[in-house]
Design a protein around this motif. Structure first.
Motif, PDB file in Angstrom:
ATOM      1  N   LEU A 256       0.957   0.075  -9.016  1.00 58.43           N
ATOM      2  CA  LEU A 256      -0.554  -0.092  -8.585  1.00 58.43           C
ATOM      3  C   LEU A 256      -1.022   1.631  -8.302  1.00 58.43           C
ATOM      4  CD1 LEU A 256      -2.943  -1.931  -7.691  1.00 58.43           C
ATOM      5  CD2 LEU A 256      -1.951  -1.747  -5.531  1.00 58.43           C
ATOM      6  N   ALA A 257      -2.190   1.705  -8.875  1.00 56.87           N
ATOM      7  CA  ALA A 257      -2.694   3.124  -8.858  1.00 56.87           C
ATOM      8  C   ALA A 257      -3.570   2.998  -7.511  1.00 56.87           C
ATOM      9  CB  ALA A 257      -3.800   3.405  -9.877  1.00 56.87           C
ATOM     10  N   PRO A 258      -3.710   4.125  -6.737  1.00 58.97           N
ATOM     11  CA  PRO A 258      -4.523   4.103  -5.433  1.00 58.97           C
ATOM     12  C   PRO A 258      -5.995   4.030  -5.767  1.00 58.97           C
ATOM     13  CG  PRO A 258      -3.817   6.432  -6.087  1.00 58.97           C
ATOM     14  CD  PRO A 258      -3.202   5.604  -6.914  1.00 58.97           C
ATOM     15  N   SER A 259      -6.615   3.341  -4.628  1.00 57.60           N
ATOM     16  CA  SER A 259      -7.946   3.036  -4.891  1.00 57.60           C
ATOM     17  C   SER A 259      -8.730   4.391  -4.246  1.00 57.60           C
ATOM     18  CB  SER A 259      -8.398   1.973  -3.903  1.00 57.60           C
ATOM     19  OG  SER A 259      -8.050   0.762  -4.467  1.00 57.60           O
ATOM     20  N   LEU A 260      -8.325   5.135  -3.331  1.00 62.53           N
ATOM     21  CA  LEU A 260      -8.888   6.569  -2.821  1.00 62.53           C
ATOM     22  C   LEU A 260      -7.813   7.410  -2.148  1.00 62.53           C
ATOM     23  CD1 LEU A 260     -11.752   7.256  -2.101  1.00 62.53           C
ATOM     24  CD2 LEU A 260     -11.399   6.372   0.134  1.00 62.53           C
ATOM     25  N   VAL A 261      -7.926   8.387  -2.292  1.00 66.80           N
ATOM     26  CA  VAL A 261      -7.292   9.488  -1.612  1.00 66.80           C
ATOM     27  C   VAL A 261      -7.959  10.255  -0.619  1.00 66.80           C
ATOM     28  CG1 VAL A 261      -5.791  11.530  -1.583  1.00 66.80           C
ATOM     29  CG2 VAL A 261      -5.811   9.706  -3.678  1.00 66.80           C
ATOM     30  N   VAL A 262      -7.597  10.082   0.707  1.00 66.10           N
ATOM     31  CA  VAL A 262      -8.305  11.005   1.680  1.00 66.10           C
ATOM     32  C   VAL A 262      -7.179  11.881   2.297  1.00 66.10           C
ATOM     33  CG1 VAL A 262      -9.819   8.758   2.255  1.00 66.10           C
ATOM     34  CG2 VAL A 262      -7.402   9.172   3.606  1.00 66.10           C
ATOM     35  N   GLN A 263      -8.031  12.858   2.909  1.00 65.10           N
ATOM     36  CA  GLN A 263      -7.126  14.054   3.640  1.00 65.10           C
ATOM     37  C   GLN A 263      -7.797  13.795   5.277  1.00 65.10           C
ATOM     38  OE1 GLN A 263      -6.098  18.027   2.334  1.00 65.10           O
ATOM     39  NE2 GLN A 263      -7.908  18.465   3.516  1.00 65.10           N
ATOM     40  N   GLY A 331     -15.101  -7.610  10.413  1.00 59.98           N
ATOM     41  CA  GLY A 331     -14.390  -8.199   9.262  1.00 59.98           C
ATOM     42  C   GLY A 331     -13.539  -7.127   8.234  1.00 59.98           C
ATOM     43  N   TRP A 332     -13.386  -5.878   9.082  1.00 59.78           N
ATOM     44  CA  TRP A 332     -12.464  -4.969   8.395  1.00 59.78           C
ATOM     45  C   TRP A 332     -11.150  -5.458   7.974  1.00 59.78           C
ATOM     46  CZ3 TRP A 332     -14.379   0.153   8.084  1.00 59.78           C
ATOM     47  CH2 TRP A 332     -15.323   0.300   8.851  1.00 59.78           C
ATOM     48  N   ARG A 333     -11.067  -5.045   6.537  1.00 57.13           N
ATOM     49  CA  ARG A 333      -9.617  -5.538   5.737  1.00 57.13           C
ATOM     50  C   ARG A 333      -8.778  -4.229   5.724  1.00 57.13           C
ATOM     51  NH1 ARG A 333     -12.897  -9.759   3.478  1.00 57.13           N
ATOM     52  NH2 ARG A 333     -11.756 -11.857   3.685  1.00 57.13           N
ATOM     53  N   PRO A 334      -7.622  -4.379   5.724  1.00 56.35           N
ATOM     54  CA  PRO A 334      -6.407  -3.286   5.714  1.00 56.35           C
ATOM     55  C   PRO A 334      -6.347  -2.590   4.438  1.00 56.35           C
ATOM     56  CG  PRO A 334      -5.374  -5.349   5.772  1.00 56.35           C
ATOM     57  CD  PRO A 334      -6.700  -5.772   5.992  1.00 56.35           C
ATOM     58  N   LEU A 335      -5.907  -1.187   4.279  1.00 59.22           N
ATOM     59  CA  LEU A 335      -5.779  -0.662   3.124  1.00 59.22           C
ATOM     60  C   LEU A 335      -4.220  -0.220   3.738  1.00 59.22           C
ATOM     61  CD1 LEU A 335      -9.079   1.402   2.404  1.00 59.22           C
ATOM     62  CD2 LEU A 335      -8.131  -0.598   1.200  1.00 59.22           C
ATOM     63  N   THR A 336      -3.590  -0.582   2.346  1.00 62.85           N
ATOM     64  CA  THR A 336      -2.226   0.058   2.674  1.00 62.85           C
ATOM     65  C   THR A 336      -2.179   1.686   2.194  1.00 62.85           C
ATOM     66  OG1 THR A 336      -1.806  -0.454   0.506  1.00 62.85           O
ATOM     67  CG2 THR A 336      -0.947  -1.961   2.240  1.00 62.85           C
ATOM     68  N   ALA A 364      -2.571  14.230   3.727  1.00 59.92           N
ATOM     69  CA  ALA A 364      -2.914  13.463   2.712  1.00 59.92           C
ATOM     70  C   ALA A 364      -2.465  12.193   2.118  1.00 59.92           C
ATOM     71  CB  ALA A 364      -2.673  14.528   1.023  1.00 59.92           C
ATOM     72  N   HIS A 365      -3.186  11.467   2.119  1.00 59.73           N
ATOM     73  CA  HIS A 365      -2.911   9.704   2.150  1.00 59.73           C
ATOM     74  C   HIS A 365      -3.442   8.981   0.877  1.00 59.73           C
ATOM     75  CE1 HIS A 365      -1.821  10.046   6.744  1.00 59.73           C
ATOM     76  NE2 HIS A 365      -0.681  10.264   5.977  1.00 59.73           N
ATOM     77  N   GLU A 366      -2.638   8.398   0.124  1.00 57.69           N
ATOM     78  CA  GLU A 366      -3.167   7.546  -0.771  1.00 57.69           C
ATOM     79  C   GLU A 366      -3.563   5.974  -0.160  1.00 57.69           C
ATOM     80  OE1 GLU A 366       0.393   8.746  -3.032  1.00 57.69           O
ATOM     81  OE2 GLU A 366      -0.866   8.798  -4.632  1.00 57.69           O
ATOM     82  N   LEU A 367      -4.582   5.567  -0.390  1.00 56.67           N
ATOM     83  CA  LEU A 367      -4.998   4.181   0.052  1.00 56.67           C
ATOM     84  C   LEU A 367      -5.038   3.234  -1.112  1.00 56.67           C
ATOM     85  CD1 LEU A 367      -7.781   5.283   2.503  1.00 56.67           C
ATOM     86  CD2 LEU A 367      -5.122   5.563   2.744  1.00 56.67           C
ATOM     87  N   PHE A 368      -4.473   2.098  -0.725  1.00 54.12           N
ATOM     88  CA  PHE A 368      -4.135   0.954  -1.825  1.00 54.12           C
ATOM     89  C   PHE A 368      -4.855  -0.232  -1.479  1.00 54.12           C
ATOM     90  CE2 PHE A 368      -0.808   3.924  -2.461  1.00 54.12           C
ATOM     91  CZ  PHE A 368      -0.808   4.006  -3.699  1.00 54.12           C
ATOM     92  N   ALA A 369      -5.642  -1.126  -2.238  1.00 54.72           N
ATOM     93  CA  ALA A 369      -6.304  -2.139  -1.978  1.00 54.72           C
ATOM     94  C   ALA A 369      -5.206  -3.256  -2.800  1.00 54.72           C
ATOM     95  CB  ALA A 369      -7.652  -2.492  -2.677  1.00 54.72           C
ATOM     96  N   GLU A 370      -4.674  -4.081  -1.630  1.00 51.47           N
ATOM     97  CA  GLU A 370      -3.727  -5.305  -2.147  1.00 51.47           C
ATOM     98  C   GLU A 370      -3.956  -6.292  -1.322  1.00 51.47           C
ATOM     99  OE1 GLU A 370       0.344  -3.810  -2.446  1.00 51.47           O
ATOM    100  OE2 GLU A 370       0.083  -2.162  -0.942  1.00 51.47           O
ATOM    101  N   GLY A 371      -3.246  -7.427  -1.653  1.00 47.81           N
ATOM    102  CA  GLY A 371      -3.019  -8.726  -0.724  1.00 47.81           C
ATOM    103  C   GLY A 371      -4.471  -9.174  -0.625  1.00 47.81           C
ATOM    104  N   GLU A 372      -4.887  -9.474   0.537  1.00 53.17           N
ATOM    105  CA  GLU A 372      -6.139  -9.912   0.881  1.00 53.17           C
ATOM    106  C   GLU A 372      -7.389  -9.125   0.659  1.00 53.17           C
ATOM    107  OE1 GLU A 372      -7.477  -9.882   5.281  1.00 53.17           O
ATOM    108  OE2 GLU A 372      -5.300  -9.877   5.717  1.00 53.17           O
ATOM    109  N   THR A 373      -7.271  -7.975   0.715  1.00 52.26           N
ATOM    110  CA  THR A 373      -8.252  -6.894   0.472  1.00 52.26           C
ATOM    111  C   THR A 373      -8.711  -6.894  -0.986  1.00 52.26           C
ATOM    112  OG1 THR A 373      -7.714  -5.556   2.400  1.00 52.26           O
ATOM    113  CG2 THR A 373      -9.024  -4.546   0.819  1.00 52.26           C
ATOM    114  N   ARG A 374      -7.507  -6.846  -1.771  1.00 49.92           N
ATOM    115  CA  ARG A 374      -7.782  -7.025  -3.271  1.00 49.92           C
ATOM    116  C   ARG A 374      -8.296  -8.452  -3.692  1.00 49.92           C
ATOM    117  NH1 ARG A 374      -6.477  -4.093  -7.805  1.00 49.92           N
ATOM    118  NH2 ARG A 374      -6.614  -5.311  -9.745  1.00 49.92           N
ATOM    119  N   ALA A 375      -7.903  -9.433  -2.965  1.00 44.11           N
ATOM    120  CA  ALA A 375      -8.637 -10.552  -3.314  1.00 44.11           C
ATOM    121  C   ALA A 375      -9.996 -10.701  -3.063  1.00 44.11           C
ATOM    122  CB  ALA A 375      -7.654 -11.864  -2.611  1.00 44.11           C
ATOM    123  N   ALA A 376     -10.383 -10.260  -2.063  1.00 42.08           N
ATOM    124  CA  ALA A 376     -11.767 -10.093  -1.553  1.00 42.08           C
ATOM    125  C   ALA A 376     -12.514  -9.442  -2.444  1.00 42.08           C
ATOM    126  CB  ALA A 376     -12.120  -9.594  -0.108  1.00 42.08           C
TER     127      ALA A 376
END
Length: 712
Positions: A256-263, A331-336, A364-376
């Motif tokens: 799975l590729a990251p959805s966003l990279v933040v610093q 209604g915040w959903r987690p990003l891994t 520097a952190h790579e953020l991923f949408a998966e699980g319940e967040t990806r489903a939404a």
């Protein structure tokens, strides 16, 4: 008091991280050169030594420097705690002998906290924050600068006293030839000429003289120990666009590729900004010779194996990230998050174990949408039709925190807006088919050091034939006393296999530090090229600097490493129908066909070292660095084929795979030494910056055609 925050295929060697310890000899340097510009070219390795003359009769140096603006970005109706930083903005106006040819000079500007009504006016109680190194242009125009000042542990002597600010230039050393006296901004001295030159941020006359009354209080305590206060200073995205990567319905085990990279940037208040231990083996031997006993002093009372206690969190601390549609309050959903250890995959939160004091700690952190967040976010999900979102990052600690409250925003969370784009499978047009991808990432702090990588590939099948291009570049920029920038490396590989044999061509180029170091080109109806190119290159930026104690420490930033390019490419044409049918897996009558087979791997591996120090009457110091800039390779494997029918239409078939392995800027740089004047009179470790990022692997492109398609 703050409590728990609530929130819902390699070319280069990827071996163990190499530590750069002592990085060169110490040298005598009180101020850098006035006037002449540095070219940025590699030099002998010895930083230039220059001091302004005692008279400005040669027109080279600055003649007069005044602090003409001072704003304390803090609500001074609230106390300032010892070992808690205070934001400031200041303006300096300087002049040269010849106004038509203004001089440029680096000057160390040091702010002190000083007793407003001293019992002994000749020796007021005073404690100082380490100097800020600025480049002044003597053209008579005010220059503005931002920074932070720290009331260190030595400021405990000022608790319960009226406190003002004092500014000193270049440690108030005599015989520099510049008119820039130290100035105490007190009511008693408000009418003096240097004081009247300064104005504050309020109405023009109300702050003339720049008198700020500061209520200095002890570091907060829980009765057992001093409390720290971790500030979530900033969260910056690598892009304002987040991506929901496409995953094929039948995919299994797809990365799975990251959805966003933040610093994310964290700063710790409540600890002395200049106290963090240095292991004995990392203390420069030259510094121990100049300042005997400093190796022991830099342990700050800790055993060598327990130095981590000086920077460790007092309890569990984490960074967490979440997503919600713009305008929603719940209604915040987690990003891994990509785990620091690549073998661990992704985690729900990142544990923060240590923070260096006195500097920004960047992660520097790579953020991923998966699980319940990806489903939404996916088709049929609650957020399937939403494109505008907010990403929230929160620092969460299980220990009590308390510190300065006079800044505008002391929240433990940061929120940023993003636009979400949902990736879809590539579509084929009637006349062309492309396997294209881009990747870019920039990490670091442009006010200190940042590095940016840009990678692209375009693989095309159209009516002219087949083409494939890969390009990668890494750029460095920053500011350490003065600005610096360079393109560290660039590699390009272009291959074109044309229906018209005269248009077939092949080209490779490799650049390092803006110089061409390798190239190959050839034109022929069919060709093969195989090589493994590698070269070690270096480059240096002399005359950089940073504030240490009351003065400027000059140093040279040296870059070194390897750029490589491995290729095994083949371009061929055939007029044999049987061969063409086999190649395209087609039963069509094909009178001409072409095949491009590519395996090309560019790679960059560069580190940085810093050489410098100072040995003058009041300061003895050296630089300690542990800094990796970039370690990456991005192999491309491509198979592109075409066959020409009798009517001129092309039948095409292709597959492309593009992989990436990367580690960007990480490490720490600090200056260590001893200052022997009263308002410092101590052993210091001043951190220039601290960067943390993980090595990661990612499939950038993986696409294969099952059957040939016809281009019309």
């Amino acid at each position: 008091m703050k409590h728990l925050a609530q929130s819902s295929l390699p070319v280069l060697n990827h071996g163990p991280r190499r530590r750069t310890g002592v990085l060169g000899a110490l040298f005598l340097l009180l101020a850098s050169a006035c006037g002449g510009a540095d070219t940025g070219e590699p030099d002998s390795g010895v930083p230039q030594v220059a001091v302004c003359p005692n008279s400005a009769d040669n027109g080279v140096c600055l003649t007069k420097v005044r602090l003409t603006y001072l704003d304390v970005g803090y609500d001074l109706s609230k106390p300032v705690y010892v070992n808690n930083r205070v934001p400031i903005q200041f303006g300096i106006t300087s002049t040269s002998l010849d106004a038509t040819a203004p001089a440029t000079r680096e000057v160390a500007v040091s702010f002190s906290f000083v007793e407003a009504h001293p019992a002994n006016p000749a020796e007021p109680i005073e404690c100082a924050s380490s100097a800020i190194d600025v480049a002044l242009v003597g053209d008579g125009q005010e220059q503005r600068f931002k920074g932070f000042i720290w009331p260190t542990s030595l400021c405990a002597a000022l608790v319960d006293k009226e406190v003002n600010l004092r500014v000193t230039f270049d440690g108030d050393e005599p015989d520099t030839g510049i008119d820039y006296p130290a100035v105490t901004f007190s009511d008693a001295a408000r009418g003096d000429e240097p004081n009247q030159s300064c104005r504050g941020a309020a109405a023009p006359d109300s702050r003339r003289g720049c008198v700020y009354d500061i209520d200095l209080e002890p570091t907060p305590s829980d009765g057992r120990a001093s409390l720290i206060d971790v500030r979530f200073e900033a969260m910056e995205p690598a892009s304002s666009v987040a991506l929901l990567p496409y995953v094929a319905p039948d995919a299994t085990g797809q990365a799975l590729a990251p959805s966003l990279v933040v610093q994310s940037t964290l700063v710790v208040n409540g600890r002395d900004p200049y106290i963090s231990g240095l292991a004995p083996q990392d203390v420069p031997p030259e510094l121990e010779a100049l300042a005997p006993g400093i190796t022991g002093d830099l342990q700050f009372g800790q055993a060598p194996g327990e130095l981590g206690a000086l920077t460790a969190m007092p309890g569990r601390a984490t960074l967490r990230y979440e997503l919600v549609p713009e305008g929603a309050s719940n209604g915040w959903r987690p990003l891994t998050v990509g785990a620091p250890d690549p073998e661990s995959g992704r985690v729900a939160e990142v544990v923060i174990e240590n923070l260096l004091p006195g500097t920004s700690n960047l992660f520097a952190h790579e953020l991923f949408a998966e699980g319940e967040t990806r489903a939404a976010l996916s088709e049929g999900g609650e957020w399937a039709d939403v494109s505008d979102f907010q990403v929230r990052g929160c620092f969460v600690a299980d220990f009590a925190q308390e510190g300065n409250e006079g800044e505008a925003d002391t929240s433990d969370c940061r929120v940023l807006p993003v636009v979400l784009v949902r990736e879809t499978p590539d579509a084929t047009s009637a006349t062309s088919l492309g396997f294209n991808q881009e990747f870019s990432r920039k990490l670091g702090n442009p006010d200190r050091m940042s590095i940016a990588v840009t990678l692209t590939t375009q693989n095309q099948l159209d009516r002219t034939g087949a083409s494939s291009r890969i390009e990668g570049a890494v750029e460095l920029e920053g500011k350490l006393g003065r600005s610096y920038s360079v393109t560290i490396a660039r590699a390009v590989g272009q291959a074109t296999l044309a229906v018209n044999p005269g248009d077939t061509g092949y080209e490779l180029t490799v650049d390092a530090f803006d110089q061409r170091i390798h190239s190959f080109s050839r034109s022929a109806p069919s060709l093969e090229h195989e090589e493994a190119f590698s070269a070690a290159k270096s480059f240096a930026f002399p005359n950089l600097g940073f504030g240490f104690g009351p003065v400027r420490v000059g140093f040279k930033l040296s870059l070194g490493g390897e750029v490589g390019l491995t290729t095994n490419d083949s371009l061929s044409l055939s007029t044999e129908p049987a061969r063409c049918g086999e190649l395209l897996r087609s039963e069509d009558a094909l009178g001409l066909c072409g095949e491009m087979a590519r395996a090309i791997t560019p790679g960059f591996n560069f580190t940085a070292s810093i050489e410098g120090g100072i040995d003058v009457r009041i300061v003895k110091a050296a630089v300690v660095a542990d800094l990796d800039l970039v370690n990456t390779d991005f192999p491309l494997t491509a198979s592109l084929a075409f066959g020409q029918r009798d009517n001129g239409n092309l039948v095409v078939l292709g597959s492309v795979n593009w992989e990436l392995g990367m580690q960007l800027i990480r490490g720490d740089v600090s200056i260590v030494g001893r200052v022997g004047i009263r308002r410092f009179s101590r052993t210091l470790r001043v951190h220039l910056f601290s960067f943390s990022s993980r090595r990661f692997s990612q499939t950038l492109l993986d696409r294969s055609m099952d059957i040939a398609e016809v281009l019309e």
